[in-house]
Scaffold this motif. Structure first.
Motif, PDB file in Angstrom:
ATOM      1  N   ILE A 156       0.844  -1.196   0.000  1.00 36.62           N
ATOM      2  CA  ILE A 156       0.000   0.000   0.000  1.00 36.62           C
ATOM      3  C   ILE A 156       0.881   1.248   0.000  1.00 36.62           C
ATOM      4  O   ILE A 156       2.049   1.185   0.410  1.00 36.62           O
ATOM      5  CB  ILE A 156      -0.942   0.044   1.232  1.00 36.62           C
ATOM      6  N   PRO A 157       0.356   2.397  -0.437  1.00 35.20           N
ATOM      7  CA  PRO A 157       1.125   3.646  -0.383  1.00 35.20           C
ATOM      8  C   PRO A 157       1.057   4.238   1.024  1.00 35.20           C
ATOM      9  O   PRO A 157       0.066   4.847   1.398  1.00 35.20           O
ATOM     10  CB  PRO A 157       0.407   4.526  -1.404  1.00 35.20           C
ATOM     11  N   LYS A 158       2.096   4.054   1.823  1.00 32.35           N
ATOM     12  CA  LYS A 158       2.039   4.455   3.231  1.00 32.35           C
ATOM     13  C   LYS A 158       2.215   5.959   3.430  1.00 32.35           C
ATOM     14  O   LYS A 158       1.812   6.492   4.473  1.00 32.35           O
ATOM     15  CB  LYS A 158       3.063   3.668   4.042  1.00 32.35           C
ATOM     16  N   LYS A 159       2.778   6.643   2.446  1.00 27.03           N
ATOM     17  CA  LYS A 159       2.884   8.094   2.542  1.00 27.03           C
ATOM     18  C   LYS A 159       1.503   8.703   2.299  1.00 27.03           C
ATOM     19  O   LYS A 159       0.804   8.314   1.368  1.00 27.03           O
ATOM     20  CB  LYS A 159       3.879   8.627   1.517  1.00 27.03           C
ATOM     21  N   PHE A 160       1.113   9.666   3.130  1.00 23.88           N
ATOM     22  CA  PHE A 160      -0.186  10.328   3.069  1.00 23.88           C
ATOM     23  C   PHE A 160      -1.342   9.437   3.519  1.00 23.88           C
ATOM     24  O   PHE A 160      -2.500   9.811   3.403  1.00 23.88           O
ATOM     25  CB  PHE A 160      -0.511  10.855   1.664  1.00 23.88           C
ATOM     26  N   LEU A 161      -1.041   8.250   4.058  1.00 21.82           N
ATOM     27  CA  LEU A 161      -2.119   7.367   4.485  1.00 21.82           C
ATOM     28  C   LEU A 161      -2.857   8.009   5.665  1.00 21.82           C
ATOM     29  O   LEU A 161      -2.229   8.471   6.624  1.00 21.82           O
ATOM     30  CB  LEU A 161      -1.552   6.011   4.905  1.00 21.82           C
ATOM     31  N   PRO A 162      -4.197   8.084   5.621  1.00 19.91           N
ATOM     32  CA  PRO A 162      -4.969   8.713   6.705  1.00 19.91           C
ATOM     33  C   PRO A 162      -4.693   8.051   8.055  1.00 19.91           C
ATOM     34  O   PRO A 162      -4.417   6.851   8.132  1.00 19.91           O
ATOM     35  CB  PRO A 162      -6.419   8.494   6.271  1.00 19.91           C
ATOM     36  N   ASP A 163      -4.805   8.840   9.104  1.00 19.71           N
ATOM     37  CA  ASP A 163      -4.522   8.345  10.448  1.00 19.71           C
ATOM     38  C   ASP A 163      -5.458   7.223  10.864  1.00 19.71           C
ATOM     39  O   ASP A 163      -5.083   6.369  11.675  1.00 19.71           O
ATOM     40  CB  ASP A 163      -4.608   9.491  11.469  1.00 19.71           C
ATOM     41  N   TYR A 164      -6.689   7.209  10.338  1.00 20.33           N
ATOM     42  CA  TYR A 164      -7.603   6.143  10.736  1.00 20.33           C
ATOM     43  C   TYR A 164      -7.229   4.799  10.103  1.00 20.33           C
ATOM     44  O   TYR A 164      -7.847   3.777  10.391  1.00 20.33           O
ATOM     45  CB  TYR A 164      -9.068   6.505  10.424  1.00 20.33           C
ATOM     46  N   LEU A 165      -6.178   4.819   9.248  1.00 20.96           N
ATOM     47  CA  LEU A 165      -5.627   3.574   8.706  1.00 20.96           C
ATOM     48  C   LEU A 165      -4.215   3.343   9.237  1.00 20.96           C
ATOM     49  O   LEU A 165      -3.415   2.637   8.624  1.00 20.96           O
ATOM     50  CB  LEU A 165      -5.617   3.625   7.175  1.00 20.96           C
ATOM     51  N   ALA A 166      -3.918   3.942  10.391  1.00 19.98           N
ATOM     52  CA  ALA A 166      -2.572   3.857  10.964  1.00 19.98           C
ATOM     53  C   ALA A 166      -2.150   2.419  11.237  1.00 19.98           C
ATOM     54  O   ALA A 166      -0.961   2.084  11.142  1.00 19.98           O
ATOM     55  CB  ALA A 166      -2.507   4.678  12.253  1.00 19.98           C
ATOM     56  N   VAL A 173       4.671   0.951  -0.885  1.00 19.91           N
ATOM     57  CA  VAL A 173       4.896   1.053  -2.329  1.00 19.91           C
ATOM     58  C   VAL A 173       4.784   2.508  -2.805  1.00 19.91           C
ATOM     59  O   VAL A 173       4.276   2.790  -3.886  1.00 19.91           O
ATOM     60  CB  VAL A 173       3.934   0.141  -3.127  1.00 19.91           C
ATOM     61  N   GLY A 174       5.270   3.445  -1.978  1.00 18.52           N
ATOM     62  CA  GLY A 174       5.306   4.844  -2.396  1.00 18.52           C
ATOM     63  C   GLY A 174       4.144   5.654  -1.874  1.00 18.52           C
ATOM     64  O   GLY A 174       3.742   5.539  -0.723  1.00 18.52           O
ATOM     65  N   SER A 175       3.600   6.494  -2.754  1.00 18.84           N
ATOM     66  CA  SER A 175       2.474   7.342  -2.380  1.00 18.84           C
ATOM     67  C   SER A 175       1.379   7.230  -3.431  1.00 18.84           C
ATOM     68  O   SER A 175       1.589   6.652  -4.501  1.00 18.84           O
ATOM     69  CB  SER A 175       2.921   8.805  -2.262  1.00 18.84           C
ATOM     70  N   VAL A 176       0.226   7.835  -3.141  1.00 17.42           N
ATOM     71  CA  VAL A 176      -0.877   7.811  -4.102  1.00 17.42           C
ATOM     72  C   VAL A 176      -0.549   8.659  -5.333  1.00 17.42           C
ATOM     73  O   VAL A 176      -1.159   8.490  -6.397  1.00 17.42           O
ATOM     74  CB  VAL A 176      -2.189   8.313  -3.462  1.00 17.42           C
ATOM     75  N   ILE A 177       0.421   9.572  -5.186  1.00 17.82           N
ATOM     76  CA  ILE A 177       0.821  10.432  -6.304  1.00 17.82           C
ATOM     77  C   ILE A 177       1.949   9.820  -7.114  1.00 17.82           C
ATOM     78  O   ILE A 177       1.939   9.849  -8.346  1.00 17.82           O
ATOM     79  CB  ILE A 177       1.251  11.829  -5.790  1.00 17.82           C
ATOM     80  N   GLU A 178       2.932   9.234  -6.419  1.00 17.25           N
ATOM     81  CA  GLU A 178       4.100   8.655  -7.074  1.00 17.25           C
ATOM     82  C   GLU A 178       4.331   7.228  -6.569  1.00 17.25           C
ATOM     83  O   GLU A 178       5.035   7.008  -5.587  1.00 17.25           O
ATOM     84  CB  GLU A 178       5.342   9.511  -6.808  1.00 17.25           C
ATOM     85  N   PRO A 179       3.757   6.232  -7.240  1.00 21.26           N
ATOM     86  CA  PRO A 179       3.972   4.840  -6.831  1.00 21.26           C
ATOM     87  C   PRO A 179       5.430   4.434  -7.031  1.00 21.26           C
ATOM     88  O   PRO A 179       6.114   4.937  -7.926  1.00 21.26           O
ATOM     89  CB  PRO A 179       3.055   4.048  -7.775  1.00 21.26           C
ATOM     90  N   ASP A 180       5.912   3.517  -6.201  1.00 17.93           N
ATOM     91  CA  ASP A 180       7.260   2.965  -6.314  1.00 17.93           C
ATOM     92  C   ASP A 180       7.167   1.683  -7.141  1.00 17.93           C
ATOM     93  O   ASP A 180       6.815   0.622  -6.621  1.00 17.93           O
ATOM     94  CB  ASP A 180       7.805   2.671  -4.911  1.00 17.93           C
ATOM     95  N   PHE A 181       7.494   1.783  -8.423  1.00 19.29           N
ATOM     96  CA  PHE A 181       7.307   0.657  -9.338  1.00 19.29           C
ATOM     97  C   PHE A 181       8.195  -0.527  -8.981  1.00 19.29           C
ATOM     98  O   PHE A 181       7.795  -1.686  -9.124  1.00 19.29           O
ATOM     99  CB  PHE A 181       7.555   1.100 -10.779  1.00 19.29           C
ATOM    100  N   GLU A 182       9.407  -0.268  -8.529  1.00 21.33           N
ATOM    101  CA  GLU A 182      10.311  -1.352  -8.147  1.00 21.33           C
ATOM    102  C   GLU A 182       9.764  -2.117  -6.952  1.00 21.33           C
ATOM    103  O   GLU A 182       9.815  -3.355  -6.920  1.00 21.33           O
ATOM    104  CB  GLU A 182      11.701  -0.797  -7.830  1.00 21.33           C
ATOM    105  N   ALA A 183       9.246  -1.389  -5.973  1.00 26.49           N
ATOM    106  CA  ALA A 183       8.675  -2.036  -4.794  1.00 26.49           C
ATOM    107  C   ALA A 183       7.441  -2.851  -5.160  1.00 26.49           C
ATOM    108  O   ALA A 183       7.217  -3.940  -4.625  1.00 26.49           O
ATOM    109  CB  ALA A 183       8.321  -0.990  -3.742  1.00 26.49           C
ATOM    110  N   ILE A 184       6.643  -2.327  -6.083  1.00 30.03           N
ATOM    111  CA  ILE A 184       5.443  -3.042  -6.524  1.00 30.03           C
ATOM    112  C   ILE A 184       5.830  -4.325  -7.247  1.00 30.03           C
ATOM    113  O   ILE A 184       5.299  -5.403  -6.957  1.00 30.03           O
ATOM    114  CB  ILE A 184       4.583  -2.145  -7.444  1.00 30.03           C
ATOM    115  N   ALA A 185       6.770  -4.229  -8.179  1.00 30.15           N
ATOM    116  CA  ALA A 185       7.196  -5.400  -8.951  1.00 30.15           C
ATOM    117  C   ALA A 185       7.804  -6.468  -8.047  1.00 30.15           C
ATOM    118  O   ALA A 185       7.615  -7.680  -8.274  1.00 30.15           O
ATOM    119  CB  ALA A 185       8.194  -4.981 -10.023  1.00 30.15           C
ATOM    120  N   ALA A 186       8.529  -6.045  -7.007  1.00 26.49           N
ATOM    121  CA  ALA A 186       9.176  -6.994  -6.098  1.00 26.49           C
ATOM    122  C   ALA A 186       8.168  -7.871  -5.369  1.00 26.49           C
ATOM    123  O   ALA A 186       8.481  -9.002  -4.974  1.00 26.49           O
ATOM    124  CB  ALA A 186      10.044  -6.244  -5.094  1.00 26.49           C
ATOM    125  N   LEU A 187       6.962  -7.365  -5.186  1.00 23.25           N
ATOM    126  CA  LEU A 187       5.916  -8.120  -4.497  1.00 23.25           C
ATOM    127  C   LEU A 187       5.272  -9.181  -5.393  1.00 23.25           C
ATOM    128  O   LEU A 187       4.521 -10.031  -4.911  1.00 23.25           O
ATOM    129  CB  LEU A 187       4.838  -7.166  -3.977  1.00 23.25           C
TER     130      LEU A 187
END
Length: 317
Positions: A80-90, A101-115
């Motif tokens: 999941i994109p942990k940057k900017f994640l709302p506090d109620y999903l802490a 896997v980055g943020s909702v604005i800029e996904p981390d493609f390498e991290a996504i592919a690794a999964l």
């Protein structure tokens, strides 16, 4: 009368049934990257039809609304994109078993592919990356339609539920939410007061009306708008302090963009200038600051739609 050879007929029927069974299994299976064959589900999103693995074990969710819905249905994602994640999903942000896997604005493609995900969920913020993401795994668009909010939201919930075999649980959640919506609509249909929804950003206001990104208060809850706005862009319509004062709303809903994006809350003295103070909303104590985590960052999921509804009902009593 010509006698039918029943042995031949029985053999032919058995062969036919066997072929049909084989064909049925083939159309309901999907080979994943590991070479393993799993049950599949045919779905359709904004970009067309595609086949995805049923009950996928490795899931990347880039849309916060889809993430909320999966959490409500008891499904745990892999990334999941942990940057900017709302506090109620802490709890999900702090879960070490869920990869960042980055943020909702800029996904981390390498991290996504690794999964090695079996499926990826996206919405409007990430749709420009759909080709790159589909090279990694089947990618499903789960954005809501601002002009048709609740039907599109329900469609997305049911789509996710079908993929993860959570249909009954999803329907219970939707039935509960729809009951709350109907109660709110009944209440606000009798309320003559009119509202204005504003995003505040570094001394400037943008207004949002019906059919817009933040049209929820009008389109879903039935609160009457004080302005008929034609600009339906994601950034809203820039409005001056003079126009706000002239419109003179009974209710003023404000979301602080900097609080959502930068974590820096604007002071009320900065927001509530002399012209804002001339409105009926301000004079009657009906200026409401909404949670930017829910209204700006999230939206479109079971959790946030419930929170948005409850926020407004609680504020206007």
């Amino acid at each position: 009368m010509k006698k039918i050879n029943t042995n031949i007929f029985i053999s032919f029927s058995a062969a036919t049934i066997l072929l049909l069974a084989i064909f049925s299994c083939q159309t309901g299976k999907k080979e994943v990257s590991s070479g393993e064959v799993k049950d599949s589900t045919n779905i359709e999103d904004k970009f067309g039809k595609l086949t995805v693995v049923s009950n996928p074990e490795r899931t990347v969710v880039l849309d916060i609304g889809a993430l909320e819905t999966m959490r409500e249905l008891g499904v745990k994602p892999s990334g999941i994109p942990k940057k900017f994640l709302p506090d109620y999903l802490a709890d999900m942000r702090e879960d070490q078993d869920i990869s960042d896997v980055g943020s909702v604005i800029e996904p981390d493609f390498e991290a996504i592919a690794a999964l090695k995900p079996e499926i990826i969920f996206i919405s409007t913020r990430q749709e420009r990356f759909i080709e790159e993401l589909r090279e990694i795994a089947p990618t499903v668009f789960i954005g809501t339609d601002n002009k048709n909010y609740i039907p599109s939201f329900e469609k997305n919930v049911k789509l996710i539920a079908n993929i993860f075999s959570k249909q009954d649980r999803a329907q219970e959640k939707l039935d509960s939410l729809n009951a709350k919506i109907k109660a709110a609509q009944t209440n606000f249909s009798q309320d003559p007061n009119k509202a204005l929804f504003l995003i505040y950003n570094n001394g400037k206001f943008s207004a949002f009306g019906k059919g817009s990104r933040f049209g929820f208060i009008h389109d879903v809850m039935g609160i009457k708008p004080v302005l008929e706005l034609e600009d339906e862009s994601v950034h809203g319509q820039r409005v001056s302090n003079e126009l706000i004062a002239e419109a003179n709303p009974d209710y003023l809903f404000i979301v602080d963009r900097n609080a959502a994006v930068l974590g820096k809350v604007s002071s009320k003295e900065e927001v509530e200038n002399q012209l804002i103070k001339q409105t009926k909303a301000y004079k009657n104590g009906k200026t409401f600051y909404l949670d930017p985590n829910v209204w700006f960052i999230s939206g479109g999921g079971i959790t946030s739609v419930n929170l948005m509804l409850e926020d407004i009902v609680k504020l206007i009593q």
